[in-house]
Design a protein around this motif. Structure first.
Motif, short mmCIF file in Angstrom:
data_model
loop_
_atom_site.label_atom_id
_atom_site.label_comp_id
_atom_site.label_asym_id
_atom_site.label_seq_id
_atom_site.Cartn_x
_atom_site.Cartn_y
_atom_site.Cartn_z
N THR A 1 0.76 -1.31 0.02
CA THR A 1 0.10 -0.07 0.26
C THR A 1 0.74 1.23 0.12
O THR A 1 1.43 1.52 -0.91
CB THR A 1 -1.08 0.03 1.15
OG1 THR A 1 -0.17 -0.24 2.47
CG2 THR A 1 -2.10 -1.04 1.13
N THR A 2 0.72 2.18 1.11
CA THR A 2 1.25 3.42 1.26
C THR A 2 2.98 3.27 1.00
O THR A 2 3.54 4.13 0.43
CB THR A 2 0.90 4.02 2.23
OG1 THR A 2 1.25 3.48 3.43
CG2 THR A 2 -0.44 4.63 2.26
N MET B 1 3.57 1.84 -14.75
CA MET B 1 2.36 1.03 -14.79
C MET B 1 1.93 0.58 -13.38
O MET B 1 0.64 0.66 -13.16
CB MET B 1 2.53 -0.34 -15.66
CG MET B 1 2.71 0.22 -17.36
SD MET B 1 2.79 -1.06 -18.23
CE MET B 1 1.15 -1.83 -18.24
N GLN B 2 2.64 0.15 -12.54
CA GLN B 2 2.30 -0.24 -11.18
C GLN B 2 1.74 0.93 -10.34
O GLN B 2 0.89 0.90 -9.37
CB GLN B 2 3.49 -0.98 -10.70
CG GLN B 2 3.87 -2.28 -11.14
CD GLN B 2 2.75 -3.40 -11.23
OE1 GLN B 2 2.07 -3.36 -10.03
NE2 GLN B 2 2.75 -4.26 -12.12
N ARG B 3 2.56 2.06 -10.67
CA ARG B 3 2.07 3.40 -10.01
C ARG B 3 0.81 3.48 -10.27
O ARG B 3 0.01 4.17 -9.45
CB ARG B 3 3.02 4.16 -10.33
CG ARG B 3 2.95 5.73 -9.55
CD ARG B 3 3.83 6.72 -10.07
NE ARG B 3 4.00 7.83 -9.05
CZ ARG B 3 3.25 8.93 -8.89
NH1 ARG B 3 2.36 9.05 -9.89
NH2 ARG B 3 3.47 10.09 -8.21
N GLN B 4 0.37 3.58 -11.51
CA GLN B 4 -0.98 3.82 -12.12
C GLN B 4 -1.85 2.82 -11.47
O GLN B 4 -3.07 3.41 -11.25
CB GLN B 4 -0.98 3.93 -13.58
CG GLN B 4 -2.05 4.97 -14.18
CD GLN B 4 -3.15 3.99 -14.58
OE1 GLN B 4 -3.05 2.81 -14.54
NE2 GLN B 4 -4.34 4.68 -15.20
N LYS B 5 -1.67 1.58 -11.51
CA LYS B 5 -2.54 0.66 -10.75
C LYS B 5 -2.85 1.01 -9.43
O LYS B 5 -3.84 0.59 -8.97
CB LYS B 5 -1.80 -0.76 -10.94
CG LYS B 5 -2.74 -1.89 -10.18
CD LYS B 5 -3.80 -2.30 -11.12
CE LYS B 5 -4.20 -3.59 -10.44
NZ LYS B 5 -4.26 -4.04 -9.14
N THR C 1 -5.33 3.82 -9.51
CA THR C 1 -6.59 3.93 -9.80
C THR C 1 -7.30 2.45 -9.69
O THR C 1 -8.58 2.33 -9.96
CB THR C 1 -6.59 4.20 -11.47
OG1 THR C 1 -5.88 3.07 -12.14
CG2 THR C 1 -6.06 5.45 -11.72
N GLY C 2 -6.38 1.71 -9.18
CA GLY C 2 -7.02 0.19 -8.96
C GLY C 2 -7.00 -0.70 -10.69
O GLY C 2 -7.48 -1.65 -10.36
N ARG C 3 -6.44 0.07 -11.67
CA ARG C 3 -6.59 -0.71 -12.87
C ARG C 3 -5.28 -0.39 -13.71
O ARG C 3 -4.64 0.62 -13.53
CB ARG C 3 -7.86 -0.46 -13.56
CG ARG C 3 -8.13 1.01 -14.01
CD ARG C 3 -9.35 1.27 -14.68
NE ARG C 3 -9.54 2.65 -15.00
CZ ARG C 3 -8.67 3.34 -15.94
NH1 ARG C 3 -8.02 2.83 -16.78
NH2 ARG C 3 -8.94 4.60 -16.07
N TYR C 4 -4.99 -1.30 -14.34
CA TYR C 4 -3.75 -1.20 -15.48
C TYR C 4 -4.39 -0.23 -16.65
O TYR C 4 -5.58 -0.55 -17.26
CB TYR C 4 -2.98 -2.28 -15.97
CG TYR C 4 -2.41 -2.84 -14.96
CD1 TYR C 4 -1.24 -2.55 -14.64
CD2 TYR C 4 -2.82 -4.01 -14.60
CE1 TYR C 4 -0.59 -3.05 -13.52
CE2 TYR C 4 -2.10 -4.91 -13.52
CZ TYR C 4 -1.10 -4.26 -13.07
OH TYR C 4 -0.06 -4.85 -12.15
N SER C 5 -3.64 0.69 -17.11
CA SER C 5 -4.01 1.25 -18.42
C SER C 5 -3.59 0.61 -19.67
O SER C 5 -3.12 -0.60 -19.44
CB SER C 5 -3.17 2.72 -18.53
OG SER C 5 -3.58 3.53 -17.65
N GLY C 6 -4.17 0.91 -20.88
CA GLY C 6 -3.87 0.54 -21.93
C GLY C 6 -2.48 0.30 -22.37
O GLY C 6 -1.59 0.84 -21.78
#
Length: 318
Positions: free
Chosen positions: A50-51, A299-303, A306-311
């Protein structure tokens, strides 16, 4: 920085002669290979959640030496890499910039111009990278050219042939001369662990480089079969910790080659914290040499956010 007597904290006598240097290096404690690998594997099972994971991802991004070292490198590719290093995610300005962009000497001026005012350092490989097979005068000219073009940091390779042949004073003197040629630029000394053969040799090479004035010791060029591993990085972290205890001088560590995922990067940060300590958890003292790692961290930072992976178009393809 140079290996003056005041910086060696009482160890200056060990570099006074070839015999003294050999005696000191050969007198370093032997490495328990099984124990070293078991400890590295054990630390690699630690989970970061988490944090703490969000903090660690940003820390890892800030420690990256974003690298392109290919024969087909062009000024355009270097400028694009510099732009990515300064703003890894153009849609999110909270993402930290990387520590440095690492290129060949002939592209230093291009990187210097592209990074002007950004706070991202320009690093250059030198000394006949990656083989190190050239006359010393040629290697020193390589270093001076990189520094004259604007390199803030120089990554040199040691003469593995000389080291493995037992010509340790020759290696020491070459590193010291490169250190002098760097002037104000920081010097990272690449040991090329995969060619040294044993953990004992890696420990000796680490101490040799530090005694000669290295600001960083680096695992590898990324151009051989065995590059950074948790075990050989752990060993180098022990060496810098013990060197500071003996001399009062802190030296950084840079694992390079094969570090591609966020999971890999976080394992290395755990190694740093548990072995050398929090003082090394800073881009001034620990770097990750990588070309593809940044994309996975983003990608992991964005996940996490937002709780999801981008395209697939979320990150640029290097």
């Amino acid at each position: 920085m140079s290996s003056t007597a005041s910086e060696l904290g009482g160890l200056e006598a060990v570099t006074a002669s070839d015999a003294a240097l050999r005696r000191f290096l050969n007198g370093l404690p032997g490495v328990d290979a099984v124990g070293l690998q078991a400890r590295a594997a054990g630390l690699g099972t630690r989970s970061v959640k988490t944090t703490a994971k969000a903090y660690a991802i940003d820390l890892a991004i800030s420690m990256i030496d974003l690298t392109t070292l290919e024969g087909a490198d062009t000024p355009g590719k270097v400028r694009a890499l510099c732009a990515k290093g300064v703003a890894p995610d153009p849609t999110d300005r909270s993402v930290p910039r990387v520590a440095a962009i690492c290129v060949y000497p002939d592209l230093v001026a291009t990187a210097r111009e592209a990074l002007a005012g950004s706070g991202v350092a320009v690093a250059s490989v030198a000394t006949a990278f990656p083989s190190g097979r050239a006359a010393r005068a040629v290697k020193l000219a390589d270093v001076r050219a990189a520094v004259a073009a604007g390199a803030d940091e120089v990554d040199m390779v040691i003469d593995r042939g000389a080291f493995l042949s037992g010509r340790v004073m020759e290696v020491f003197e070459e590193i010291a001369e490169v250190r002098a040629a760097c002037g104000a630029a920081h010097l990272k000394v690449i040991l090329e662990n995969g060619e040294l053969g044993t953990f004992d040799a890696i420990r000796r090479a680490s101490w040799l480089a530090m005694l000669a004035g290295a600001d960083f010791i680096k695992t590898s060029t990324g151009k051989v079969a065995v590059n950074a591993t948790p075990a050989n990085t752990l060993l180098m972290l022990e060496a810098v910790r013990d060197f500071r205890a003996a001399t009062g001088r802190q030296v950084g560590v840079k694992p390079a080659g094969g570090i591609r995922t966020t999971k890999d990067a976080l394992k290395y940060l755990v190694l740093v914290n548990e072995t050398a300590g929090e003082d090394w958890l800073d881009p001034a003292w620990f770097r990750l040499g990588a070309s593809s790692l940044l994309n996975d961290l983003l990608m992991q930072r964005q996940k996490l956010a937002t709780g999801r992976y981008s395209g697939p178009d979320y990150v640029t393809v290097d």
